[in-house]
Design a protein around this motif. Structure first.
Motif, PDB file in Angstrom:
ATOM      1  N   SER A 179       0.833  -1.195   0.000  1.00  0.00           N
ATOM      2  CA  SER A 179       0.000   0.000   0.000  1.00  0.00           C
ATOM      3  C   SER A 179       0.878   1.260   0.000  1.00  0.00           C
ATOM      4  N   VAL A 180       0.517   2.237  -0.829  1.00  0.00           N
ATOM      5  CA  VAL A 180       1.218   3.517  -0.879  1.00  0.00           C
ATOM      6  C   VAL A 180       0.354   4.536  -0.143  1.00  0.00           C
ATOM      7  N   LYS A 181       0.881   5.088   0.948  1.00  0.00           N
ATOM      8  CA  LYS A 181       0.101   5.984   1.804  1.00  0.00           C
ATOM      9  C   LYS A 181       0.264   7.459   1.446  1.00  0.00           C
ATOM     10  N   ARG A 182       1.365   7.818   0.819  1.00  0.00           N
ATOM     11  CA  ARG A 182       1.597   9.223   0.480  1.00  0.00           C
ATOM     12  C   ARG A 182       2.490   9.307  -0.745  1.00  0.00           C
ATOM     13  N   GLY A 183       2.597  10.504  -1.276  1.00  0.00           N
ATOM     14  CA  GLY A 183       3.444  10.725  -2.436  1.00  0.00           C
ATOM     15  C   GLY A 183       2.619  11.030  -3.674  1.00  0.00           C
ATOM     16  N   ILE A 184       3.201  11.825  -4.531  1.00  0.00           N
ATOM     17  CA  ILE A 184       2.572  12.155  -5.806  1.00  0.00           C
ATOM     18  C   ILE A 184       2.988  11.100  -6.815  1.00  0.00           C
ATOM     19  N   ARG A 185       2.047  10.681  -7.632  1.00  0.00           N
ATOM     20  CA  ARG A 185       2.284   9.607  -8.600  1.00  0.00           C
ATOM     21  C   ARG A 185       3.376  10.016  -9.587  1.00  0.00           C
ATOM     22  N   GLN A 186       4.500   9.324  -9.545  1.00  0.00           N
ATOM     23  CA  GLN A 186       5.619   9.611 -10.432  1.00  0.00           C
ATOM     24  C   GLN A 186       5.241   9.262 -11.870  1.00  0.00           C
ATOM     25  N   GLY A 187       5.524  10.172 -12.786  1.00  0.00           N
ATOM     26  CA  GLY A 187       5.257   9.936 -14.198  1.00  0.00           C
ATOM     27  C   GLY A 187       3.854  10.275 -14.647  1.00  0.00           C
ATOM     28  N   ASP A 188       2.977  10.580 -13.727  1.00  0.00           N
ATOM     29  CA  ASP A 188       1.605  10.955 -14.073  1.00  0.00           C
ATOM     30  C   ASP A 188       1.612  12.381 -14.632  1.00  0.00           C
ATOM     31  N   PRO A 189       0.899  12.648 -15.715  1.00  0.00           N
ATOM     32  CA  PRO A 189       0.903  13.992 -16.305  1.00  0.00           C
ATOM     33  C   PRO A 189       0.425  15.092 -15.351  1.00  0.00           C
ATOM     34  N   THR A 190      -0.347  14.731 -14.339  1.00  0.00           N
ATOM     35  CA  THR A 190      -0.850  15.740 -13.400  1.00  0.00           C
ATOM     36  C   THR A 190       0.116  16.000 -12.236  1.00  0.00           C
ATOM     37  N   SER A 191       1.154  15.196 -12.104  1.00  0.00           N
ATOM     38  CA  SER A 191       2.022  15.264 -10.923  1.00  0.00           C
ATOM     39  C   SER A 191       2.643  16.634 -10.699  1.00  0.00           C
ATOM     40  N   GLY A 192       3.205  17.233 -11.733  1.00  0.00           N
ATOM     41  CA  GLY A 192       3.849  18.541 -11.576  1.00  0.00           C
ATOM     42  C   GLY A 192       2.876  19.608 -11.118  1.00  0.00           C
ATOM     43  N   ALA A 193       1.705  19.633 -11.722  1.00  0.00           N
ATOM     44  CA  ALA A 193       0.700  20.635 -11.356  1.00  0.00           C
ATOM     45  C   ALA A 193       0.211  20.422  -9.928  1.00  0.00           C
ATOM     46  N   LEU A 194      -0.005  19.172  -9.530  1.00  0.00           N
ATOM     47  CA  LEU A 194      -0.456  18.897  -8.167  1.00  0.00           C
ATOM     48  C   LEU A 194       0.625  19.266  -7.154  1.00  0.00           C
ATOM     49  N   PHE A 195       1.879  18.965  -7.452  1.00  0.00           N
ATOM     50  CA  PHE A 195       2.969  19.328  -6.546  1.00  0.00           C
ATOM     51  C   PHE A 195       3.060  20.848  -6.399  1.00  0.00           C
ATOM     52  N   ASN A 196       3.000  21.560  -7.514  1.00  0.00           N
ATOM     53  CA  ASN A 196       3.062  23.028  -7.466  1.00  0.00           C
ATOM     54  C   ASN A 196       1.906  23.604  -6.665  1.00  0.00           C
ATOM     55  N   LEU A 197       0.740  23.011  -6.792  1.00  0.00           N
ATOM     56  CA  LEU A 197      -0.426  23.471  -6.047  1.00  0.00           C
ATOM     57  C   LEU A 197      -0.203  23.323  -4.542  1.00  0.00           C
ATOM     58  N   VAL A 198       0.355  22.193  -4.130  1.00  0.00           N
ATOM     59  CA  VAL A 198       0.635  21.969  -2.710  1.00  0.00           C
ATOM     60  C   VAL A 198       1.736  22.922  -2.233  1.00  0.00           C
ATOM     61  N   MET A 199       2.717  23.205  -3.076  1.00  0.00           N
ATOM     62  CA  MET A 199       3.824  24.107  -2.709  1.00  0.00           C
ATOM     63  C   MET A 199       3.389  25.567  -2.612  1.00  0.00           C
ATOM     64  N   LYS A 200       2.241  25.874  -3.150  1.00  0.00           N
ATOM     65  CA  LYS A 200       1.777  27.262  -3.180  1.00  0.00           C
ATOM     66  C   LYS A 200       1.732  27.879  -1.780  1.00  0.00           C
ATOM     67  N   ASP A 201       1.247  27.140  -0.787  1.00  0.00           N
ATOM     68  CA  ASP A 201       1.211  27.652   0.591  1.00  0.00           C
ATOM     69  C   ASP A 201       2.606  27.990   1.089  1.00  0.00           C
ATOM     70  N   ALA A 202       3.550  27.108   0.838  1.00  0.00           N
ATOM     71  CA  ALA A 202       4.921  27.358   1.285  1.00  0.00           C
ATOM     72  C   ALA A 202       5.501  28.594   0.610  1.00  0.00           C
ATOM     73  N   MET A 203       5.228  28.759  -0.664  1.00  0.00           N
ATOM     74  CA  MET A 203       5.758  29.923  -1.396  1.00  0.00           C
ATOM     75  C   MET A 203       5.175  31.230  -0.865  1.00  0.00           C
ATOM     76  N   TRP A 204       3.913  31.227  -0.439  1.00  0.00           N
ATOM     77  CA  TRP A 204       3.292  32.440   0.085  1.00  0.00           C
ATOM     78  C   TRP A 204       3.952  32.906   1.367  1.00  0.00           C
ATOM     79  N   LYS A 205       4.612  32.017   2.080  1.00  0.00           N
ATOM     80  CA  LYS A 205       5.284  32.395   3.322  1.00  0.00           C
ATOM     81  C   LYS A 205       6.441  33.355   3.060  1.00  0.00           C
ATOM     82  N   PHE A 206       6.921  33.417   1.822  1.00  0.00           N
ATOM     83  CA  PHE A 206       8.030  34.306   1.476  1.00  0.00           C
ATOM     84  C   PHE A 206       7.563  35.675   0.997  1.00  0.00           C
ATOM     85  N   LYS A 207       6.261  35.893   0.878  1.00  0.00           N
ATOM     86  CA  LYS A 207       5.756  37.115   0.240  1.00  0.00           C
ATOM     87  C   LYS A 207       6.152  38.400   0.949  1.00  0.00           C
TER      88      LYS A 207
END
Length: 110
Positions: free
Chosen positions: A57-85
């Motif tokens: 069973s895979v409990k966490r992680g973004i699906r490697q090689g999936d076309p949506t992976s980059g966009a989903l990762f960037n979406l999750v990183m958005k909160d972290a990036m706002w901390k630098f504003k």
């Protein structure tokens, strides 16, 4: 300037954080449910000396090689990036740039 490589960043993202960010961004429920179904019940196998393991069973992680992976990762990183504003950053034209990110690489400017 500090350059950071977020080690195993794609492996550390939880399904819950993906679904939360999709909802916050106003993504429609059908799309959220579609992505949720892609992450529910994910399994993988290991192979060693020609022997394949039972599904794990895979409990966490973004699906490697999936076309949506980059966009989903960037979406999750958005909160972290706002901390630098509110950081000073570097002036570029009329804007201030405080941080740059691409996939799991982050550059903080000061």
């Amino acid at each position: 300037m500090v350059s950071v490589d977020l080690a195993k960043a794609f492996d550390r993202v939880s399904k819950e954080s993906i679904l939360y960010r999709l909802a916050v961004e106003g993504v429609d429920e059908d799309t959220i449910n579609y992505i949720k179904s892609a992450y529910d019940g994910m399994t993988t196998t290991l192979e060693c000396n020609g022997q394949r393991s039972q599904p794990l069973s895979v409990k966490r992680g973004i699906r490697q090689g999936d076309p949506t992976s980059g966009a989903l990762f960037n979406l999750v990183m958005k909160d972290a990036m706002w901390k630098f504003k509110n950081e000073d950053g570097v002036k570029v034209g009329d804007a201030r740039v405080c941080a740059l990110a691409f996939a799991d690489d982050l550059v903080v400017l000061s």
